[in-house]
Design a protein around this motif. Structure first.
Motif, PDB file in Angstrom:
ATOM      1  N   LEU A  84       0.508  13.994  -9.376  1.00 50.06           N
ATOM      2  CA  LEU A  84       1.011  16.068  -9.479  1.00 50.06           C
ATOM      3  C   LEU A  84       1.798  15.407 -11.317  1.00 50.06           C
ATOM      4  CD1 LEU A  84       3.562  15.493  -6.493  1.00 50.06           C
ATOM      5  CD2 LEU A  84       1.342  17.300  -6.815  1.00 50.06           C
ATOM      6  N   HIS A  85       2.319  14.637 -11.524  1.00 50.64           N
ATOM      7  CA  HIS A  85       3.055  14.963 -13.163  1.00 50.64           C
ATOM      8  C   HIS A  85       1.263  15.337 -13.954  1.00 50.64           C
ATOM      9  CE1 HIS A  85       4.720  14.123 -16.924  1.00 50.64           C
ATOM     10  NE2 HIS A  85       4.315  13.235 -16.960  1.00 50.64           N
ATOM     11  N   MET A  86       0.751  14.431 -14.119  1.00 48.81           N
ATOM     12  CA  MET A  86      -0.699  14.246 -14.657  1.00 48.81           C
ATOM     13  C   MET A  86      -1.442  15.668 -14.594  1.00 48.81           C
ATOM     14  SD  MET A  86      -2.401  10.812 -14.597  1.00 48.81           S
ATOM     15  CE  MET A  86      -4.174  11.420 -16.006  1.00 48.81           C
ATOM     16  N   LEU A  87      -1.684  16.489 -13.256  1.00 42.74           N
ATOM     17  CA  LEU A  87      -2.393  17.669 -12.863  1.00 42.74           C
ATOM     18  C   LEU A  87      -1.103  18.515 -13.882  1.00 42.74           C
ATOM     19  CD1 LEU A  87      -2.944  17.483  -9.465  1.00 42.74           C
ATOM     20  CD2 LEU A  87      -4.238  18.385 -11.299  1.00 42.74           C
ATOM     21  N   HIS A  88      -0.232  18.581 -13.435  1.00 45.96           N
ATOM     22  CA  HIS A  88       0.844  19.695 -14.396  1.00 45.96           C
ATOM     23  C   HIS A  88       0.407  19.666 -15.640  1.00 45.96           C
ATOM     24  CE1 HIS A  88       4.703  21.793 -15.325  1.00 45.96           C
ATOM     25  NE2 HIS A  88       4.528  20.935 -16.077  1.00 45.96           N
ATOM     26  N   ILE A 101       0.813  -0.965   0.160  1.00 42.44           N
ATOM     27  CA  ILE A 101       0.349   0.239   0.037  1.00 42.44           C
ATOM     28  C   ILE A 101       0.955   1.603  -0.315  1.00 42.44           C
ATOM     29  CG2 ILE A 101      -1.775   1.114   1.154  1.00 42.44           C
ATOM     30  CD1 ILE A 101      -2.885  -1.297   1.781  1.00 42.44           C
ATOM     31  N   GLU A 102       2.022   1.383   0.606  1.00 44.25           N
ATOM     32  CA  GLU A 102       3.031   1.917   0.807  1.00 44.25           C
ATOM     33  C   GLU A 102       3.312   2.884   0.174  1.00 44.25           C
ATOM     34  OE1 GLU A 102       2.864   4.360   3.028  1.00 44.25           O
ATOM     35  OE2 GLU A 102       2.073   3.891   5.017  1.00 44.25           O
ATOM     36  N   LEU A 103       4.287   1.192  -1.144  1.00 44.25           N
ATOM     37  CA  LEU A 103       4.569   1.756  -2.769  1.00 44.25           C
ATOM     38  C   LEU A 103       3.235   2.229  -3.387  1.00 44.25           C
ATOM     39  CD1 LEU A 103       6.601  -1.176  -3.071  1.00 44.25           C
ATOM     40  CD2 LEU A 103       7.268   0.910  -2.189  1.00 44.25           C
ATOM     41  N   SER A 104       2.111   1.382  -3.712  1.00 45.23           N
ATOM     42  CA  SER A 104       1.166   2.345  -4.004  1.00 45.23           C
ATOM     43  C   SER A 104       0.730   3.535  -3.414  1.00 45.23           C
ATOM     44  CB  SER A 104       0.234   1.516  -4.302  1.00 45.23           C
ATOM     45  OG  SER A 104      -1.125   1.792  -4.877  1.00 45.23           O
ATOM     46  N   LYS A 105       0.726   3.987  -2.524  1.00 53.46           N
ATOM     47  CA  LYS A 105       0.479   5.611  -2.528  1.00 53.46           C
ATOM     48  C   LYS A 105       1.308   6.648  -2.559  1.00 53.46           C
ATOM     49  CE  LYS A 105       1.225   6.731   1.720  1.00 53.46           C
ATOM     50  NZ  LYS A 105       0.803   6.875   3.621  1.00 53.46           N
ATOM     51  N   ALA A 106       2.812   6.494  -3.012  1.00 60.16           N
ATOM     52  CA  ALA A 106       3.704   7.249  -3.314  1.00 60.16           C
ATOM     53  C   ALA A 106       3.817   7.559  -4.942  1.00 60.16           C
ATOM     54  CB  ALA A 106       5.304   6.485  -2.717  1.00 60.16           C
ATOM     55  N   GLU A 107       3.960   5.959  -5.636  1.00 61.07           N
ATOM     56  CA  GLU A 107       3.931   6.244  -6.853  1.00 61.07           C
ATOM     57  C   GLU A 107       2.342   6.854  -6.972  1.00 61.07           C
ATOM     58  OE1 GLU A 107       5.249   5.442 -10.854  1.00 61.07           O
ATOM     59  OE2 GLU A 107       5.915   4.980  -8.483  1.00 61.07           O
ATOM     60  N   VAL A 108       1.110   6.893  -6.453  1.00 61.59           N
ATOM     61  CA  VAL A 108      -0.098   7.747  -7.141  1.00 61.59           C
ATOM     62  C   VAL A 108       0.288   9.390  -6.705  1.00 61.59           C
ATOM     63  CG1 VAL A 108      -2.192   7.796  -6.034  1.00 61.59           C
ATOM     64  CG2 VAL A 108      -1.680   5.378  -7.113  1.00 61.59           C
ATOM     65  N   ARG A 109       0.734   9.851  -5.829  1.00 58.61           N
ATOM     66  CA  ARG A 109       0.730  10.908  -5.664  1.00 58.61           C
ATOM     67  C   ARG A 109       1.694  11.715  -6.123  1.00 58.61           C
ATOM     68  NH1 ARG A 109       0.957  13.678  -0.389  1.00 58.61           N
ATOM     69  NH2 ARG A 109       2.118  16.077  -1.303  1.00 58.61           N
ATOM     70  N   LYS A 110       2.941  10.448  -6.928  1.00 63.07           N
ATOM     71  CA  LYS A 110       3.769  10.820  -7.979  1.00 63.07           C
ATOM     72  C   LYS A 110       3.225  11.643  -9.546  1.00 63.07           C
ATOM     73  CE  LYS A 110       7.460   8.042  -9.332  1.00 63.07           C
ATOM     74  NZ  LYS A 110       8.037   7.239  -9.671  1.00 63.07           N
ATOM     75  N   ILE A 111       2.622  10.689  -9.826  1.00 57.27           N
ATOM     76  CA  ILE A 111       2.289  10.433 -11.256  1.00 57.27           C
ATOM     77  C   ILE A 111       0.942  11.254 -11.181  1.00 57.27           C
ATOM     78  CG2 ILE A 111      -0.355   8.713 -12.507  1.00 57.27           C
ATOM     79  CD1 ILE A 111       1.001   6.498 -11.661  1.00 57.27           C
TER      80      ILE A 111
END
Length: 238
Positions: free
Chosen positions: A225-229, A213-223
């Protein structure tokens, strides 16, 4: 955005029309066609979809109950801005519920394991050639994996709370399955978690689940932010 002919709309039942508008708006939010913080009116949505305001209002109130939009008397509707702190809190509660569910599952006698575990085994313990590659479908199955673990623990209130949290996290969790590497990792991580549960190794199962879950959470946050940008850049250029 898909529109429908006036003839079809006139034949469509009001509740079906509201549901279709709800699904379209939710998809627009999920795909960042409507960005967090965007403001709009019921009239604008009604004009764009060529419908009356009544089903639009019904759809928006449903989205408001789910936390995707908010209404202001003076400024109309707004897509709820991303609050990563709030998402972090939801993830924290989700982890607590799932770790407790895994502990309870591991304590059950062999003959009392829920049938859902067999369903999960058939979905996730498969050869690489049998794995799905469609991100949307794997996202749906991933959510089902975690929900079935909690449901299998036998506490209906835990399961209800977990389903509610899963729904609110869905807007960002699904982004974890836009990359092939993460789909492969999910299959492998789920298989290890299931193996530990079926072998009655609660501490290992909990450790694997928390890491997953922690790995997924970190990846999701990164993606996210990238998609929002990227979405904001497109909006500025358009």
């Amino acid at each position: 955005m898909q529109l429908h002919s006036p003839e079809r709309r006139s034949r469509e039942r009001p509740e079906n029309l509201a549901e279709r508008i709800y699904q379209q708006l939710k998809d627009d939010i999920f795909e960042f066609r409507l960005l967090p913080g965007d403001r709009f009116s019921e009239g604008e949505v009604a004009e764009r979809m060529a419908v009356s305001r009544t089903p639009v209002r019904q759809a928006l109130y449903q989205l408001e109950r789910e936390g995707f939009v908010a209404v202001s008397f003076r400024s109309g509707w707004q897509v709820t801005p991303f609050d990563f702190h709030h998402f972090e809190e939801l993830y924290d509660v989700r982890i607590v519920l799932e770790l407790e569910a895994v502990r309870r599952l591991c304590e059950r006698p062999a003959g009392e394991l829920p049938a859902a575990l067999e369903q999960l085994r058939a979905t996730w313990l498969v050869a690489p050639a049998e794995r799905l590659s469609d991100g949307r479908e794997v996202s749906r199955l991933d959510e089902a994996f975690h929900c079935l673990l909690v449901e299998g623990a036998g506490n209906r209130e835990m399961a209800r709370l977990h389903r509610d949290i899963s729904e609110r996290l869905r807007i960002i969790r699904r982004l974890d399955f836009t990359q092939g590497a993460r789909i492969t990792a999910t299959y492998e991580e789920h298989a290890r978690i299931l193996g530990a549960i079926l072998s009655r190794r609660p501490e290992e199962a909990q450790r694997l689940l928390r890491t997953h879950i922690e790995l997924s959470k970190a990846e999701v946050r990164k993606i996210t932010l990238h998609m929002l940008h990227n979405a904001r850049q497109r909006a500025l250029q358009g």
